[in-house]
Design an enzyme around this catalytic site. Sequence first.
Site, short mmCIF file in Angstrom:
data_model
loop_
_atom_site.label_atom_id
_atom_site.label_comp_id
_atom_site.label_asym_id
_atom_site.label_seq_id
_atom_site.Cartn_x
_atom_site.Cartn_y
_atom_site.Cartn_z
N ASP A 185 0.81 -1.22 0.00
CA ASP A 185 0.00 0.00 0.00
C ASP A 185 0.84 1.27 0.00
O ASP A 185 0.45 2.28 0.58
CB ASP A 185 -0.97 0.02 1.20
CG ASP A 185 -1.76 -1.26 1.30
OD1 ASP A 185 -2.27 -1.70 0.26
OD2 ASP A 185 -1.86 -1.82 2.40
N LYS A 240 2.16 2.07 -5.20
CA LYS A 240 2.92 1.60 -6.37
C LYS A 240 2.15 1.81 -7.67
O LYS A 240 2.73 2.13 -8.69
CB LYS A 240 3.24 0.10 -6.23
CG LYS A 240 4.19 -0.22 -5.10
CD LYS A 240 4.39 -1.70 -4.94
CE LYS A 240 3.19 -2.43 -4.41
NZ LYS A 240 2.77 -2.11 -3.04
N GLY A 280 -4.04 -4.43 -4.16
CA GLY A 280 -5.06 -3.43 -4.44
C GLY A 280 -4.36 -2.24 -5.06
O GLY A 280 -3.65 -1.52 -4.38
N HIS A 281 -4.50 -2.08 -6.35
CA HIS A 281 -3.84 -0.96 -7.02
C HIS A 281 -4.89 0.04 -7.46
O HIS A 281 -5.83 -0.32 -8.16
CB HIS A 281 -3.05 -1.44 -8.24
CG HIS A 281 -1.81 -2.19 -7.87
ND1 HIS A 281 -0.96 -2.72 -8.80
CD2 HIS A 281 -1.27 -2.46 -6.67
CE1 HIS A 281 0.06 -3.31 -8.17
NE2 HIS A 281 -0.13 -3.16 -6.89
N GLN A 304 2.31 -5.89 -3.05
CA GLN A 304 2.67 -5.96 -1.62
C GLN A 304 4.00 -5.22 -1.37
O GLN A 304 4.30 -4.29 -2.11
CB GLN A 304 2.74 -7.41 -1.14
CG GLN A 304 1.38 -8.09 -1.05
CD GLN A 304 0.91 -8.72 -2.35
OE1 GLN A 304 1.66 -9.38 -3.02
NE2 GLN A 304 -0.34 -8.53 -2.70
#
Length: 451
Positions: free
Chosen positions: A12, A15, A39-40, A227
Site C-alpha cells: 500500500d 505503487k 489493491g492498485h 505488496q
Amino acid sequence: MTVTIVGSQLGDEGKGRVVDLYGDGADVVVRYQGGDNAGHTVVDGGTEYKLSLVPSGVVRGKIGVLGNGCVVNPATLFDEIDELKERGLDPDVRVSERAHVILPYHRVLDGIEEDVKAEGDLEAATTGRGIGPTYEDKAGRRGVRVGDLLDPEMLRARLEYVVPQKRALAEDVYGVETGEEFDIDVLFGQYRAFGERLAENDMTVNCGEFLAERLADGEEVMLEGAQGTSIDIDHGIYPYVTSSNPTTGGACTGTGLAPTVVGDGEVIGIVKGYLSRVGTGPLPTELGGVEGHTPGYEGGDGSESEELATYIREEGGEYGTVTGRPRRVGWLDMPMLRHAARANGFTGIAVNHVDVLAGLDEVKVGHSYDFRGEEIFTMPSTTEQWGECEANLRTFDGWDPVDWSAVEEWDDLPENCRTYLDYVSAELDADLFCVGMGPDRDDTLVLDDPF
Ligand code: IMP
C-alpha cells in the site's frame, strides 16, 4: 531495458500510481508475484480504477502480463477485464502458462486456517483470497497451472489427484463440511471454461520468452511488484507475511528474466511518507492502534498518538483497497527502509503521500532502534526480535499544505518537506525519482524518468 517497481514497506505504498506514471514509457507492464490480494488504485483525470489482479498499466493501453510467479484467480481476472471493457477500455492481458491457479478450495482453506490461527493470535490477517494455500500447493508440487487449464485431460488428472486431499484436509483435519468448492466435476466444468476463454483470446504466454523477445526488439518492460518488502515471505516479518517474494529477486524468478537483465535496469523503491499496515504483529513506530490487529490494543484512550493516527488514517484514506479494513499507521521506519534498500538494490525511490503529513506541527521518523541495549540501523531477522525494538525518533519541522497541483519543480515544495525528503534519499543512498502529493496522476512531482 527493465524498470522494476518494488514496495519498500508493508504494501500500500502507492505503487499503482508510480507504475501508471512511468508506465507511459513502457510497452509491457508485468506483475511478477501475488494475486488478487493486491489493491492498485489508478486515478486518471478524475476516473478511479481499482485493480487487484490485472496489471495497472493496461489502463494506459499497455500490454499487461501476469508472470509465472503470480497466482491467478481466473474469475477475478475475467471480472476485472470485463469491467474495464464496460468502462470503454480494451485491455490486452497475457498470462504465463507457468502461473499457478487459485481454485475455490484455496479460498475456503485460507479462511479456515485463519480462524484456527486466530485462536492462538497467530493469524496473518490475510486477504482471504486463497493466496497462501495456492503457493503451498505450488511448492508441494500439487498445484494447477494456467497451462493445465488449456488441456482438459491434464486438468482432470490434476484435480483428481489434489481435490480429495483438500476435501480430507477440510473435513477430517478441520472438521468443516465441504461443498461444491471441493467437487471435482464442478471445478472441472468451471476451470475448463476459463481455459477455453484464455485460449480463444490467445491470452497465454511463455512469459520469460515473451518478455525476452520484446526486450530484444528494443521494447521497454516494467516489472510491477505487489505488496511490499516487509511482507515478503523471506525478507519480511514472518509469519505476518504474504506467501511470495515482492522483492527484486521475485521479479527474476517470477518472470523468467535473468537477474543480470533485471539488475541492468532501474529498481525503484516506493516509499509511503509514513507507515501503514494491514495485519497483526509488531510495528515499532505505530501511532494509536487498531483493535484486533495491534497486539494488546483494546481501543481508544484519547492520547495524542491516537489522535495523530486518526488524522493520518483519515487524510490518507488508510482503509484496505481489497478488504476495506482500517489500516494501522505509524511514522516512517528507517531501519525498515534500509533493509529494503539493501535487499532490493534500489537505484531510486519514489516517496508518496507527503500531502497527508502536511499541516502537522512536527513529523517524526524512526531513525534507528534500541535493541537489547544497542542502537541498530536495520531490521533484525526475526519478528520477535523486531517486536523488542524501540524506535529512536527523529523530529522534523512540519510543513503547511500548499496548492500541490501547482508544484512543478523541487523548489516549489515546502522547505521542510524538502528537508524530510532529502533525509530519506540520503539515508537510503538512492535518488529521488518522484514525489506523490495527492491521489491523481497529475499530483506528482516528477524529478527523473527511469526509462
Ligand atoms: P495474503 O497475501 O492474503 O495471504 O495475506 C498475508 C498478509 O499480507 C496479510 O497481512 C495481508 O494483509 C497482507 N497483504 C496482502 N496483500 C497486501 C497488499 O496488497 N497490501 C498490503 N498488505 C497486503
